[in-house]
Design a protein around this motif. Structure first.
Motif, mmCIF file in Angstrom:
data_model
loop_
_atom_site.group_PDB
_atom_site.id
_atom_site.type_symbol
_atom_site.label_atom_id
_atom_site.label_comp_id
_atom_site.label_asym_id
_atom_site.label_seq_id
_atom_site.Cartn_x
_atom_site.Cartn_y
_atom_site.Cartn_z
ATOM 1 N N PHE A 191 20.976 -41.324 65.560
ATOM 2 C CA PHE A 191 21.940 -41.516 66.641
ATOM 3 C C PHE A 191 21.877 -40.321 67.612
ATOM 4 O O PHE A 191 22.156 -39.189 67.214
ATOM 5 C CB PHE A 191 23.344 -41.646 66.041
ATOM 6 C CG PHE A 191 24.426 -41.832 67.066
ATOM 7 C CD1 PHE A 191 24.589 -43.047 67.699
ATOM 8 C CD2 PHE A 191 25.281 -40.784 67.387
ATOM 9 C CE1 PHE A 191 25.583 -43.219 68.646
ATOM 10 C CE2 PHE A 191 26.280 -40.949 68.331
ATOM 11 C CZ PHE A 191 26.425 -42.171 68.958
ATOM 12 N N TYR A 198 33.313 -37.509 73.128
ATOM 13 C CA TYR A 198 34.000 -37.121 71.892
ATOM 14 C C TYR A 198 33.798 -35.661 71.521
ATOM 15 O O TYR A 198 34.547 -35.106 70.723
ATOM 16 C CB TYR A 198 33.621 -38.055 70.738
ATOM 17 C CG TYR A 198 32.177 -37.990 70.296
ATOM 18 C CD1 TYR A 198 31.215 -38.807 70.856
ATOM 19 C CD2 TYR A 198 31.787 -37.112 69.290
ATOM 20 C CE1 TYR A 198 29.895 -38.753 70.439
ATOM 21 C CE2 TYR A 198 30.469 -37.060 68.865
ATOM 22 C CZ TYR A 198 29.526 -37.880 69.442
ATOM 23 O OH TYR A 198 28.226 -37.826 69.025
ATOM 24 N N GLY A 218 28.301 -38.553 57.629
ATOM 25 C CA GLY A 218 27.457 -39.305 58.569
ATOM 26 C C GLY A 218 27.086 -38.387 59.726
ATOM 27 O O GLY A 218 27.437 -38.632 60.881
ATOM 28 N N THR A 219 26.349 -37.340 59.420
ATOM 29 C CA THR A 219 26.163 -36.240 60.376
ATOM 30 C C THR A 219 25.176 -36.548 61.500
ATOM 31 O O THR A 219 25.212 -35.922 62.550
ATOM 32 C CB THR A 219 25.756 -34.945 59.620
ATOM 33 O OG1 THR A 219 25.905 -33.837 60.473
ATOM 34 C CG2 THR A 219 24.313 -34.996 59.119
ATOM 35 N N LEU A 223 25.513 -32.855 64.975
ATOM 36 C CA LEU A 223 26.330 -32.358 66.083
ATOM 37 C C LEU A 223 27.735 -31.900 65.662
ATOM 38 O O LEU A 223 28.181 -30.805 66.024
ATOM 39 C CB LEU A 223 26.440 -33.450 67.168
ATOM 40 C CG LEU A 223 27.337 -33.115 68.342
ATOM 41 C CD1 LEU A 223 26.883 -31.870 69.074
ATOM 42 C CD2 LEU A 223 27.407 -34.292 69.321
ATOM 43 N N THR A 239 26.709 -34.859 55.337
ATOM 44 C CA THR A 239 25.966 -35.899 54.601
ATOM 45 C C THR A 239 25.460 -36.962 55.568
ATOM 46 O O THR A 239 25.998 -37.132 56.664
ATOM 47 C CB THR A 239 26.874 -36.636 53.580
ATOM 48 O OG1 THR A 239 27.811 -37.447 54.310
ATOM 49 C CG2 THR A 239 27.594 -35.696 52.656
ATOM 50 N N ASP A 240 24.475 -37.683 55.136
ATOM 51 C CA ASP A 240 24.065 -38.916 55.818
ATOM 52 C C ASP A 240 23.258 -39.735 54.818
ATOM 53 O O ASP A 240 22.677 -39.195 53.879
ATOM 54 C CB ASP A 240 23.218 -38.629 57.072
ATOM 55 C CG ASP A 240 23.363 -39.725 58.129
ATOM 56 O OD1 ASP A 240 23.987 -39.483 59.174
ATOM 57 O OD2 ASP A 240 22.872 -40.853 57.879
ATOM 58 N N LEU A 241 23.242 -41.052 55.045
ATOM 59 C CA LEU A 241 22.436 -41.938 54.196
ATOM 60 C C LEU A 241 20.998 -41.988 54.697
ATOM 61 O O LEU A 241 20.077 -42.244 53.940
ATOM 62 C CB LEU A 241 22.989 -43.368 54.311
ATOM 63 C CG LEU A 241 23.851 -43.913 53.215
ATOM 64 C CD1 LEU A 241 24.157 -45.370 53.509
ATOM 65 C CD2 LEU A 241 23.177 -43.803 51.863
ATOM 66 N N ASP A 267 25.918 -41.515 50.115
ATOM 67 C CA ASP A 267 26.673 -42.631 50.667
ATOM 68 C C ASP A 267 28.091 -42.081 50.841
ATOM 69 O O ASP A 267 28.794 -41.877 49.849
ATOM 70 C CB ASP A 267 26.622 -43.808 49.684
ATOM 71 C CG ASP A 267 27.277 -45.037 50.266
ATOM 72 O OD1 ASP A 267 27.853 -44.944 51.367
ATOM 73 O OD2 ASP A 267 27.230 -46.087 49.603
ATOM 74 N N ASN A 282 32.421 -39.565 62.436
ATOM 75 C CA ASN A 282 32.303 -40.400 63.636
ATOM 76 C C ASN A 282 31.483 -41.616 63.192
ATOM 77 O O ASN A 282 30.271 -41.631 63.343
ATOM 78 C CB ASN A 282 31.581 -39.592 64.734
ATOM 79 C CG ASN A 282 31.247 -40.420 65.959
ATOM 80 O OD1 ASN A 282 31.827 -41.475 66.195
ATOM 81 N ND2 ASN A 282 30.285 -39.943 66.749
ATOM 82 N N TRP A 285 30.853 -47.780 65.166
ATOM 83 C CA TRP A 285 32.168 -48.240 65.634
ATOM 84 C C TRP A 285 32.303 -49.748 65.807
ATOM 85 O O TRP A 285 33.381 -50.235 66.118
ATOM 86 C CB TRP A 285 32.557 -47.503 66.909
ATOM 87 C CG TRP A 285 31.590 -47.643 68.045
ATOM 88 C CD1 TRP A 285 31.690 -48.520 69.066
ATOM 89 C CD2 TRP A 285 30.388 -46.904 68.278
ATOM 90 N NE1 TRP A 285 30.621 -48.379 69.915
ATOM 91 C CE2 TRP A 285 29.796 -47.388 69.469
ATOM 92 C CE3 TRP A 285 29.735 -45.880 67.599
ATOM 93 C CZ2 TRP A 285 28.606 -46.894 69.977
ATOM 94 C CZ3 TRP A 285 28.548 -45.386 68.117
ATOM 95 C CH2 TRP A 285 27.995 -45.891 69.285
ATOM 96 N N TYR A 296 21.970 -48.912 62.365
ATOM 97 C CA TYR A 296 22.976 -48.509 61.375
ATOM 98 C C TYR A 296 23.987 -47.493 61.890
ATOM 99 O O TYR A 296 25.047 -47.324 61.308
ATOM 100 C CB TYR A 296 22.301 -47.977 60.099
ATOM 101 C CG TYR A 296 21.950 -49.097 59.145
ATOM 102 C CD1 TYR A 296 22.874 -49.526 58.195
ATOM 103 C CD2 TYR A 296 20.737 -49.754 59.219
ATOM 104 C CE1 TYR A 296 22.581 -50.583 57.342
ATOM 105 C CE2 TYR A 296 20.438 -50.815 58.381
ATOM 106 C CZ TYR A 296 21.366 -51.217 57.439
ATOM 107 O OH TYR A 296 21.091 -52.272 56.613
ATOM 108 N N ALA A 297 23.639 -46.804 62.988
ATOM 109 C CA ALA A 297 24.570 -45.800 63.504
ATOM 110 C C ALA A 297 25.668 -46.441 64.360
ATOM 111 O O ALA A 297 26.707 -45.846 64.596
ATOM 112 C CB ALA A 297 23.813 -44.759 64.326
ATOM 113 N N MET A 305 31.744 -48.820 56.220
ATOM 114 C CA MET A 305 31.718 -47.350 56.186
ATOM 115 C C MET A 305 33.065 -46.784 56.603
ATOM 116 O O MET A 305 33.593 -45.867 55.982
ATOM 117 C CB MET A 305 30.620 -46.791 57.088
ATOM 118 C CG MET A 305 30.569 -45.277 56.950
ATOM 119 S SD MET A 305 29.684 -44.428 58.240
ATOM 120 C CE MET A 305 29.894 -42.728 57.734
#
Ligand SMILES: C[S@@+](CC[C@H](N)C(=O)[O-])C[C@H]1O[C@@H](n2cnc3c(N)ncnc32)[C@H](O)[C@@H]1O
Length: 391
Positions: A191, A198, A218-219, A223, A239-241, A267, A282, A285, A296-297, A305
């Motif tokens: 992403f 934001y 979900g980094t 950022l 973290t991130d998947l 996860d 974040n 959405w 997925y982002a 999520m």
């Protein structure tokens, strides 16, 4: 993570049987029929084949393939436009097709169809992603960065190669972040923070008095973790998947010489992390099924999520800790989720709203009056919800 089985495709070229690994970032199935096309192929022919489900292996000048793809895109747009006019003349659009969530799903279907058709123009690359086409640029480094090392020939859509080339440029140039004195270097499939509204919310929200430990769930490019570290949080665990996100975030942390940030593939929440003064996220959405890993982002089927984050956050909070949830309300304007749903999930999770900061979008899509979803997009607000454990 699922292990993806390797797939191979065979086709005839000048009476020789060729075989190559099939690569598709948008999860398109390997082509059943392949015709060879080149500079003599007309855009009308190519468009017809692509719509019929025939894949086309490009054998001409590399740059002419880009022009052919643009010509196919124009034909897709004309067809879509004709459908809209025809529906209008025949008394449609019906009330049902004008309902906002239906418009959203129609737009998603049209995008998926467009992506299928455009992905039918293929390139055959030698091992190491080498193209032997006339005037072909060196795509090897960009494809290796995007898709990983490959020591065998592959068949890949021209679009995916264009995506890799575009991502390589972003990665080299970086995205300067308004309000922060840094540039972020996004990788392919991660992403890219091109909408910065934001960031200001993350800078404006007052830090909790104690801010030794924060979690960034979900980094992506890293950022939010970078903002927190720059604001003085002593330890950030991100973290991130998505493994691409972890590699990307690590590179960004290293470039900024941030030693206070650790990364974990997880996860949602990290394992064996200390309780945190701040848990930020974040999430994607829009509650809709992602149609490829690249989505997925943004898309989160059934808000899984978002709900998982809200449900689990309190368990990771230290005393007086805060949850910062960054969330656009576009899903509410598209009638895919209600405000009551969201507030209900907070309450179920034992979280109360301490305050909320809002910002309006400034990106081009929110100003595009020709978009059938303009009413929803122009009303969008992105919020930082500060949540605390209910007393
Ligand atoms: C909208 S992006 C936000 C990225 C980054 N935090 C930012 O603000 O730029 C959402 C991120 O959540 C990640 N993600 C999605 N589902 C996840 C899950 N279940 N656990 C961890 N990360 C997840 C995606 O890979 C993506 O990087």
């Amino acid at each position: 993570m699922l292990a993806i089985e390797k797939q191979y495709v065979q086709w005839h070229e000048n009476e020789t049987l060729r075989n190559a690994r099939w690569l598709s970032e948008s999860n398109q199935v390997p082509p059943a029929r392949i015709v060879l096309v080149d500079d003599n192929t007309t855009a009308d022919e190519a468009y017809r084949w692509a719509c019929e489900g025939t894949s086309m292996l490009w054998c001409g000048d590399f740059h002419n393939a880009r022009q052919l793809l643009q010509a196919i895109t124009r034909r897709i747009e004309r067809t879509e436009q004709r459908k809209i006019s025809k529906a209008a003349k025949s008394g449609q659009p019906t009330a049902e097709s004008l309902v906002i969530p239906n418009l959203f799903h129609q737009q998603r279907q049209a995008q998926a169809q467009r992506s299928r058709v455009l992905s039918r123009l293929l390139l055959a690359l030698d091992a190491g992603y080498v193209s032997t086409l006339r005037r072909a640029p060196d795509v090897s480094a960009a494809c290796t960065a995007a898709f990983g090392e490959l020591d065998e020939p592959c068949l890949i859509s021209f679009r995916d190669v264009q995506g890799a080339l575009g991502a390589a440029q972003w990665r080299a140039k970086g995205v300067p972040i308004t309000g922060l004195d840094v540039s972020i270097f996004p990788h392919y499939g991660v992403f890219a923070p091109t909408r910065h509204e934001y960031v200001q919310l993350m800078l404006d929200a007052p830090l909790p008095a104690a801010h030794d430990v924060a979690l960034d769930i979900g980094t992506g490019t890293g950022l939010l973790a970078i903002i927190l570290a720059q604001r003085g949080v002593k330890q950030v665990i991100a973290t991130d998947l998505n493994p691409r996100a972890l590699t990307c975030a690590k590179e960004n942390f290293t470039a900024l010489e941030l030693t206070a940030v650790q990364l974990q593939q997880a996860d949602l929440f990290p394992t064996a992390a200390p309780l945190a003064n701040l848990v930020v996220c974040n999430p994607p959405w829009l509650p809709a099924k992602p149609s490829s890993p690249l989505e997925y982002a943004v898309y989160d089927a059934n808000s899984a999520m978002l709900r998982g984050f809200v449900q689990g956050a309190k368990q990771h909070l230290a005393e007086q800790g805060e949850v910062w949830l960054i969330l656009s309300d576009l899903a509410e304007h598209l009638q895919l989720r209600t405000r009551e749903d969201l507030l209900g999930w907070f309450a179920e999770a034992g979280l109360a709203v301490k305050y909320r900061l809002d910002t309006e979008p400034k990106h081009g899509r929110s100003q595009d009056k020709t978009d059938p979803l303009f009413a929803a997009r122009s009303a969008e607000i992105t919020s930082l919800w500060c949540l605390v454990a209910q007393a």
